[in-house]
Scaffold this motif. Structure first.
Motif, PDB file in Angstrom:
ATOM      1  N   ARG A 106      -5.380   3.463   0.008  1.00 16.95           N
ATOM      2  CA  ARG A 106      -5.836   4.668  -0.630  1.00 16.95           C
ATOM      3  C   ARG A 106      -5.807   5.597   0.760  1.00 16.95           C
ATOM      4  O   ARG A 106      -5.940   6.792   0.839  1.00 16.95           O
ATOM      5  CB  ARG A 106      -7.279   4.511  -1.402  1.00 16.95           C
ATOM      6  CG  ARG A 106      -6.988   4.113  -2.625  1.00 16.95           C
ATOM      7  CD  ARG A 106      -8.094   4.633  -3.632  1.00 16.95           C
ATOM      8  NE  ARG A 106      -7.694   5.856  -3.978  1.00 16.95           N
ATOM      9  CZ  ARG A 106      -8.654   6.973  -4.873  1.00 16.95           C
ATOM     10  NH1 ARG A 106      -9.604   6.054  -5.222  1.00 16.95           N
ATOM     11  NH2 ARG A 106      -8.229   7.793  -5.129  1.00 16.95           N
ATOM     12  N   LEU A 107      -5.953   4.975   2.057  1.00 17.59           N
ATOM     13  CA  LEU A 107      -5.875   5.503   3.018  1.00 17.59           C
ATOM     14  C   LEU A 107      -4.517   6.061   3.590  1.00 17.59           C
ATOM     15  O   LEU A 107      -4.180   6.682   4.390  1.00 17.59           O
ATOM     16  CB  LEU A 107      -6.404   4.484   4.510  1.00 17.59           C
ATOM     17  CG  LEU A 107      -8.024   4.269   4.566  1.00 17.59           C
ATOM     18  CD1 LEU A 107      -8.324   3.363   5.317  1.00 17.59           C
ATOM     19  CD2 LEU A 107      -8.523   5.777   5.009  1.00 17.59           C
ATOM     20  N   GLY A 108      -3.475   5.174   2.748  1.00 18.40           N
ATOM     21  CA  GLY A 108      -2.049   5.732   2.833  1.00 18.40           C
ATOM     22  C   GLY A 108      -1.239   4.873   3.924  1.00 18.40           C
ATOM     23  O   GLY A 108      -0.136   4.970   4.392  1.00 18.40           O
ATOM     24  N   PHE A 109      -1.942   3.582   4.174  1.00 16.08           N
ATOM     25  CA  PHE A 109      -1.402   2.621   4.948  1.00 16.08           C
ATOM     26  C   PHE A 109      -0.532   1.721   4.307  1.00 16.08           C
ATOM     27  O   PHE A 109       0.462   0.912   4.857  1.00 16.08           O
ATOM     28  CB  PHE A 109      -2.471   1.860   5.586  1.00 16.08           C
ATOM     29  CG  PHE A 109      -3.332   2.529   6.604  1.00 16.08           C
ATOM     30  CD1 PHE A 109      -3.078   3.850   7.116  1.00 16.08           C
ATOM     31  CD2 PHE A 109      -4.390   1.793   7.199  1.00 16.08           C
ATOM     32  CE1 PHE A 109      -4.023   4.444   7.957  1.00 16.08           C
ATOM     33  CE2 PHE A 109      -5.232   2.603   7.910  1.00 16.08           C
ATOM     34  CZ  PHE A 109      -5.064   3.830   8.300  1.00 16.08           C
ATOM     35  N   GLY A 110      -0.550   1.645   3.166  1.00 15.49           N
ATOM     36  CA  GLY A 110       0.390   1.111   2.181  1.00 15.49           C
ATOM     37  C   GLY A 110       0.908   1.989   1.030  1.00 15.49           C
ATOM     38  O   GLY A 110      -0.041   2.526   0.364  1.00 15.49           O
ATOM     39  N   SER A 167      -3.010  12.009  -1.715  1.00 14.24           N
ATOM     40  CA  SER A 167      -3.985  12.636  -0.928  1.00 14.24           C
ATOM     41  C   SER A 167      -5.143  11.385  -0.601  1.00 14.24           C
ATOM     42  O   SER A 167      -5.154  10.371  -1.561  1.00 14.24           O
ATOM     43  CB  SER A 167      -4.727  13.608  -1.592  1.00 14.24           C
ATOM     44  OG  SER A 167      -5.204  13.438  -2.866  1.00 14.24           O
ATOM     45  N   VAL A 168      -5.831  11.440   0.412  1.00 14.36           N
ATOM     46  CA  VAL A 168      -7.110  10.546   0.419  1.00 14.36           C
ATOM     47  C   VAL A 168      -8.339  10.966  -0.289  1.00 14.36           C
ATOM     48  O   VAL A 168      -8.698  11.867   0.015  1.00 14.36           O
ATOM     49  CB  VAL A 168      -7.128  10.222   1.913  1.00 14.36           C
ATOM     50  CG1 VAL A 168      -8.213   9.346   2.355  1.00 14.36           C
ATOM     51  CG2 VAL A 168      -5.885   9.850   2.881  1.00 14.36           C
ATOM     52  N   PRO A 169      -8.927   9.808  -0.861  1.00 15.42           N
ATOM     53  CA  PRO A 169     -10.100  10.223  -1.421  1.00 15.42           C
ATOM     54  C   PRO A 169     -11.178  10.605  -0.605  1.00 15.42           C
ATOM     55  O   PRO A 169     -11.143  10.377   0.484  1.00 15.42           O
ATOM     56  CB  PRO A 169     -10.517   9.110  -2.457  1.00 15.42           C
ATOM     57  CG  PRO A 169      -9.783   8.062  -1.564  1.00 15.42           C
ATOM     58  CD  PRO A 169      -8.495   8.689  -1.047  1.00 15.42           C
ATOM     59  N   ASP A 170     -12.264  11.427  -1.153  1.00 19.18           N
ATOM     60  CA  ASP A 170     -13.582  11.864  -0.171  1.00 19.18           C
ATOM     61  C   ASP A 170     -14.373  10.868   0.563  1.00 19.18           C
ATOM     62  O   ASP A 170     -14.948  11.299   1.643  1.00 19.18           O
ATOM     63  CB  ASP A 170     -14.086  12.910  -1.294  1.00 19.18           C
ATOM     64  CG  ASP A 170     -13.482  14.012  -1.860  1.00 19.18           C
ATOM     65  OD1 ASP A 170     -12.575  14.535  -1.195  1.00 19.18           O
ATOM     66  OD2 ASP A 170     -14.045  14.646  -2.925  1.00 19.18           O
ATOM     67  N   ILE A 184     -14.947   4.540   6.310  1.00 17.92           N
ATOM     68  CA  ILE A 184     -15.498   4.561   5.091  1.00 17.92           C
ATOM     69  C   ILE A 184     -16.859   5.489   5.154  1.00 17.92           C
ATOM     70  O   ILE A 184     -17.706   5.032   5.665  1.00 17.92           O
ATOM     71  CB  ILE A 184     -15.945   3.347   4.421  1.00 17.92           C
ATOM     72  CG1 ILE A 184     -14.564   2.681   4.034  1.00 17.92           C
ATOM     73  CG2 ILE A 184     -16.696   3.442   3.194  1.00 17.92           C
ATOM     74  CD1 ILE A 184     -13.669   1.945   5.383  1.00 17.92           C
ATOM     75  N   GLY A 185     -16.622   6.787   4.730  1.00 16.00           N
ATOM     76  CA  GLY A 185     -17.740   7.670   4.860  1.00 16.00           C
ATOM     77  C   GLY A 185     -19.045   7.234   3.936  1.00 16.00           C
ATOM     78  O   GLY A 185     -20.070   7.479   4.354  1.00 16.00           O
ATOM     79  N   ARG A 186     -18.688   6.875   2.838  1.00 17.83           N
ATOM     80  CA  ARG A 186     -19.835   6.595   2.041  1.00 17.83           C
ATOM     81  C   ARG A 186     -19.327   5.313   1.042  1.00 17.83           C
ATOM     82  O   ARG A 186     -18.005   5.064   0.730  1.00 17.83           O
ATOM     83  CB  ARG A 186     -20.147   7.773   1.207  1.00 17.83           C
ATOM     84  CG  ARG A 186     -19.165   8.427   0.420  1.00 17.83           C
ATOM     85  CD  ARG A 186     -19.704   9.553  -0.572  1.00 17.83           C
ATOM     86  NE  ARG A 186     -18.746  10.522  -0.963  1.00 17.83           N
ATOM     87  CZ  ARG A 186     -18.067  10.192  -2.447  1.00 17.83           C
ATOM     88  NH1 ARG A 186     -18.357   8.939  -2.569  1.00 17.83           N
ATOM     89  NH2 ARG A 186     -16.961  10.796  -2.567  1.00 17.83           N
ATOM     90  N   LEU A 187     -19.775   4.996   0.090  1.00 16.47           N
ATOM     91  CA  LEU A 187     -19.632   4.120  -0.728  1.00 16.47           C
ATOM     92  C   LEU A 187     -18.984   4.995  -2.170  1.00 16.47           C
ATOM     93  O   LEU A 187     -19.511   6.037  -2.145  1.00 16.47           O
ATOM     94  CB  LEU A 187     -20.634   3.289  -1.510  1.00 16.47           C
ATOM     95  CG  LEU A 187     -21.409   2.135  -0.463  1.00 16.47           C
ATOM     96  CD1 LEU A 187     -22.659   1.624  -1.325  1.00 16.47           C
ATOM     97  CD2 LEU A 187     -20.458   1.310   0.172  1.00 16.47           C
ATOM     98  N   PRO A 188     -17.800   4.418  -2.819  1.00 15.64           N
ATOM     99  CA  PRO A 188     -17.105   5.107  -3.772  1.00 15.64           C
ATOM    100  C   PRO A 188     -18.005   5.037  -5.153  1.00 15.64           C
ATOM    101  O   PRO A 188     -18.779   4.253  -5.430  1.00 15.64           O
ATOM    102  CB  PRO A 188     -15.829   4.380  -3.914  1.00 15.64           C
ATOM    103  CG  PRO A 188     -16.233   3.054  -3.435  1.00 15.64           C
ATOM    104  CD  PRO A 188     -17.320   3.300  -2.254  1.00 15.64           C
ATOM    105  N   GLY A 189     -17.787   6.173  -5.727  1.00 11.37           N
ATOM    106  CA  GLY A 189     -18.767   6.513  -7.076  1.00 11.37           C
ATOM    107  C   GLY A 189     -17.520   6.465  -7.875  1.00 11.37           C
ATOM    108  O   GLY A 189     -16.438   6.572  -7.855  1.00 11.37           O
TER     109      GLY A 189
END
Length: 208
Positions: A106-110, A167-170, A184-189
């Motif tokens: 999801r970071l776009g590295f793969g 796109s990269v998630p929030d 990782i800014g926060r845990l995913p919801g």
């Protein structure tokens, strides 16, 4: 049970949803799901009405195929989600979303989770400066996922970045630097999960 190594598009057709298992190929006209969106198998007209159990099972299988986990792994995630506070279904999806192979993708590295898993297994990825070779590694808020500072690793990742345009998630942030890295800014919801899923059906099935 070994990992599924058959045609990836067959899983998408079985689940009735494009799961983007083959990276950028899924966005082209070569995508088998676009050409044949019916379930696999020749006897299409003989398929009866899907039972209530079948509806619940397909929802679970869809999530397993999307994140590339096996039944035993999925059961462990569900057991952990049951013990945690909050909605079991939301916690389950958060745990799956926190897998390192999913984060790398999801970071776009793969271009796909399968490619991201291979990158991790081959030692191209570090977390907080330490090389991690376990695809199921669970990231935490504040972790820094970075590419190894080696020519081979950088070429591999940049090739994937040039192909991926999603796109990269929030909850993730890609920093502008010579060596690709993400935080990782926060845990995913539940709002960060990119696949449509009815978690209540999965909870009902696994709680039986």
């Amino acid at each position: 049970m070994a990992r599924y190594t058959g045609p990836a598009c067959r899983l998408c057709r079985r689940d009735g949803l494009k799961l983007f298992l083959k990276g950028t190929r899924c966005d082209t006209s070569k995508c088998a799901f676009e050409r044949r969106d019916t379930p696999p198998g020749q006897q299409q007209t003989r398929r009866g009405k899907v039972t209530d159990y079948g509806v619940h099972l397909r929802e679970k299988q869809k999530v397993k195929h999307y994140y590339g986990v096996l039944e035993k792994q999925f059961r462990r995630y569900f057991a952990k989600a049951e013990r945690a506070k909050g909605n079991t279904g939301d916690v389950l999806m958060s745990l799956l979303e926190r897998r390192l192979d999913n984060v790398v993708h999801r970071l776009g590295f793969g271009t796909s989770r399968a490619q991201a898993r291979q990158m991790i297994n081959h030692g191209h990825i570090t977390v907080n400066g330490r090389r991690v070779t376990i695809a199921s590694y669970e990231v935490r808020a504040g972790d820094v996922v970075r590419v190894m500072n080696k020519a081979r690793s950088l070429d591999y990742i940049r090739g994937a970045q040039s192909e991926s345009d999603r796109s990269v998630p929030d909850y993730l942030a890609v920093t502008e630097s010579v060596i690709p890295e993400g935080i990782i800014g926060r845990l995913p919801g539940p709002e960060d999960v990119s696949v449509p899923v009815q978690t209540q059906l999965i909870v009902e099935l696994c709680s039986r």
